[in-house]
Structure formats: structure tokens, C-alpha cells
Motif scaffolding. Sequence first.
Motif, PDB file in Angstrom:
ATOM      1  N   ASP A 122       0.828  -1.194   0.000  1.00 15.73           N
ATOM      2  CA  ASP A 122       0.000   0.000   0.000  1.00 15.73           C
ATOM      3  C   ASP A 122       0.871   1.256   0.000  1.00 15.73           C
ATOM      4  O   ASP A 122       1.846   1.344   0.726  1.00 15.73           O
ATOM      5  N   CYS A 123       0.504   2.222  -0.824  1.00 11.88           N
ATOM      6  CA  CYS A 123       1.297   3.447  -0.913  1.00 11.88           C
ATOM      7  C   CYS A 123       0.913   4.441   0.168  1.00 11.88           C
ATOM      8  O   CYS A 123       1.528   5.490   0.312  1.00 11.88           O
ATOM      9  N   GLY A 124      -0.122   4.145   0.926  1.00  4.17           N
ATOM     10  CA  GLY A 124      -0.544   5.056   1.976  1.00  4.17           C
ATOM     11  C   GLY A 124      -1.806   5.819   1.616  1.00  4.17           C
ATOM     12  O   GLY A 124      -2.505   6.308   2.484  1.00  4.17           O
ATOM     13  N   GLU A 125      -2.094   5.936   0.339  1.00  2.00           N
ATOM     14  CA  GLU A 125      -3.320   6.610  -0.101  1.00  2.00           C
ATOM     15  C   GLU A 125      -4.489   5.633  -0.026  1.00  2.00           C
ATOM     16  O   GLU A 125      -4.292   4.420   0.023  1.00  2.00           O
ATOM     17  N   THR A 126      -5.708   6.202  -0.057  1.00  5.87           N
ATOM     18  CA  THR A 126      -6.874   5.331  -0.114  1.00  5.87           C
ATOM     19  C   THR A 126      -6.923   4.637  -1.471  1.00  5.87           C
ATOM     20  O   THR A 126      -6.776   5.287  -2.509  1.00  5.87           O
ATOM     21  N   GLN A 127      -7.081   3.351  -1.442  1.00  9.27           N
ATOM     22  CA  GLN A 127      -7.038   2.585  -2.690  1.00  9.27           C
ATOM     23  C   GLN A 127      -8.390   2.595  -3.398  1.00  9.27           C
ATOM     24  O   GLN A 127      -9.065   1.589  -3.459  1.00  9.27           O
ATOM     25  N   THR A 128      -8.766   3.740  -3.927  1.00  9.11           N
ATOM     26  CA  THR A 128      -9.998   3.771  -4.714  1.00  9.11           C
ATOM     27  C   THR A 128      -9.680   3.246  -6.109  1.00  9.11           C
ATOM     28  O   THR A 128      -8.516   3.203  -6.518  1.00  9.11           O
ATOM     29  N   SER A 130     -10.174   4.651  -8.833  1.00  5.33           N
ATOM     30  CA  SER A 130      -9.574   5.719  -9.625  1.00  5.33           C
ATOM     31  C   SER A 130      -8.101   5.932  -9.258  1.00  5.33           C
ATOM     32  O   SER A 130      -7.250   6.106 -10.121  1.00  5.33           O
ATOM     33  N   HIS A 131      -7.786   5.886  -7.959  1.00  2.00           N
ATOM     34  CA  HIS A 131      -6.398   6.041  -7.530  1.00  2.00           C
ATOM     35  C   HIS A 131      -5.525   4.935  -8.124  1.00  2.00           C
ATOM     36  O   HIS A 131      -4.429   5.178  -8.632  1.00  2.00           O
ATOM     37  N   ILE A 132      -6.025   3.726  -8.047  1.00  2.00           N
ATOM     38  CA  ILE A 132      -5.262   2.564  -8.502  1.00  2.00           C
ATOM     39  C   ILE A 132      -4.862   2.677  -9.975  1.00  2.00           C
ATOM     40  O   ILE A 132      -3.723   2.403 -10.340  1.00  2.00           O
ATOM     41  N   SER A 135      -3.349   7.197 -10.477  1.00  2.00           N
ATOM     42  CA  SER A 135      -2.255   7.926  -9.832  1.00  2.00           C
ATOM     43  C   SER A 135      -1.364   7.154  -8.877  1.00  2.00           C
ATOM     44  O   SER A 135      -0.350   7.676  -8.446  1.00  2.00           O
ATOM     45  N   CYS A 136      -1.708   5.944  -8.531  1.00  2.00           N
ATOM     46  CA  CYS A 136      -0.854   5.235  -7.578  1.00  2.00           C
ATOM     47  C   CYS A 136       0.506   4.922  -8.214  1.00  2.00           C
ATOM     48  O   CYS A 136       0.568   4.302  -9.267  1.00  2.00           O
ATOM     49  N   PRO A 137       1.585   5.347  -7.556  1.00  2.00           N
ATOM     50  CA  PRO A 137       2.904   5.063  -8.110  1.00  2.00           C
ATOM     51  C   PRO A 137       3.169   3.561  -8.233  1.00  2.00           C
ATOM     52  O   PRO A 137       4.000   3.135  -9.048  1.00  2.00           O
ATOM     53  N   LEU A 138       2.476   2.763  -7.442  1.00  2.00           N
ATOM     54  CA  LEU A 138       2.729   1.322  -7.461  1.00  2.00           C
ATOM     55  C   LEU A 138       1.959   0.587  -8.549  1.00  2.00           C
ATOM     56  O   LEU A 138       2.367  -0.474  -8.998  1.00  2.00           O
TER      57      LEU A 138
HETATM   58 ZN   LIG Z   1      -1.446   4.232  -4.245  1.00  2.00          ZN
END
Ligand SMILES: [Zn+2]
Length: 164
Positions: A122-128, A130-132, A135-138
Motif C-alpha cells: 500500500d502506498c498510503g493513499e486510499t485505494q480507490t 480511480s487512484h489505482i 495515480s498510484c505510483p505502485l
Molecule cells: Zn497508491
Amino acid sequence: MLSNIEPPVLRRKAATDKLLEQIVKHDSWPIQPDILSLPLLRLTSRKPLWLDLQPEPVDIKRRWRHNWKSAQVVNSHLVCDPTIRQPGFDLSRQQWSLLNRFRTEQGHCGACRRKWRLTDTDCGETQTMSHIVESCPLTKLNGGLSRLHSADEDAVSWLTNYGK
Ligand SMILES: [Zn+2]
């Protein structure tokens, strides 16, 4: 995303229009006078079909596209034409449904939750959804959701990896 399945309300309208067209054509049908000389509207709660009589039968696709433009649906901009099959329709059912979860941003999918718990990445952000994808760096896909929607080769392989 019930794309390429005509909305029931429009199908009903089209069927009604067709029936009315028949009635108007057949002078001998006892029902004809009822349709051609309409009674006054007495109860405002009623919506008799003749309130919405049109000279031309409804053009389902045209009306559908028109309605889609004003629809308050998440990411509706992805779908330019709701009357055709969207990209990825021939994917496996699992991939198609995962793809649509991203398109509609519907909730957390079981698969990704499990994945985050198991792998602790987990990158620390909420895993929505849309994020996944955006914008998620992972995990993000180059080109984000628009790319994923296109269901091209890269998008599908991203989906495959993600769904594992
Ligand atoms: Zn993330």
C-alpha cells in the motif's frame, strides 16, 4: 454500464409507438376513435400514452444518445456512443467485470483488497478504483482510465496483472 442494451423505457416507448401507428392505419379497428379523439385529462396523476404522442415513431438510438449526454453517470465521458458495444466486450467475464469496476469506480473489489492485505504494498493513499489506475505510483496504468477504457493490448495486460 448497460451499454448496447437498449434502455427498457425507450423500448417500451418504441413498442407503443408501433402499436399506435397500426391503430391509426386501420380505420375499422374499434379502438381507433379512442386514440384519435382523445378524452380530456382529468387526473393529473395519470400519464396516458397520448400525452406523449409524436408524429414519428421514437428513434431509440437517437433518443438514447441524447439522454446519455445529460446523464449524471460517473465517467460517462468515456462512452461517446452508448448504443454500441464498448471496448473489451469480448474479454473474459472476469476481466470485463473488473474493467467495468474501474470505469464506474464502483467500490473496492475483493480481489484488490486481498491483494493489498497480502502483499503489504500500500502506498498510503486510499485505494480507490480511480487512484489505482490513475495515480498510484505502485499500480497506475500509463494513460490512466481513458487508456484502460480503450481495452488495448497494454490495458488488457495491465488488467490481467491487476486481477491476479
Ligand atoms: Zn497508491
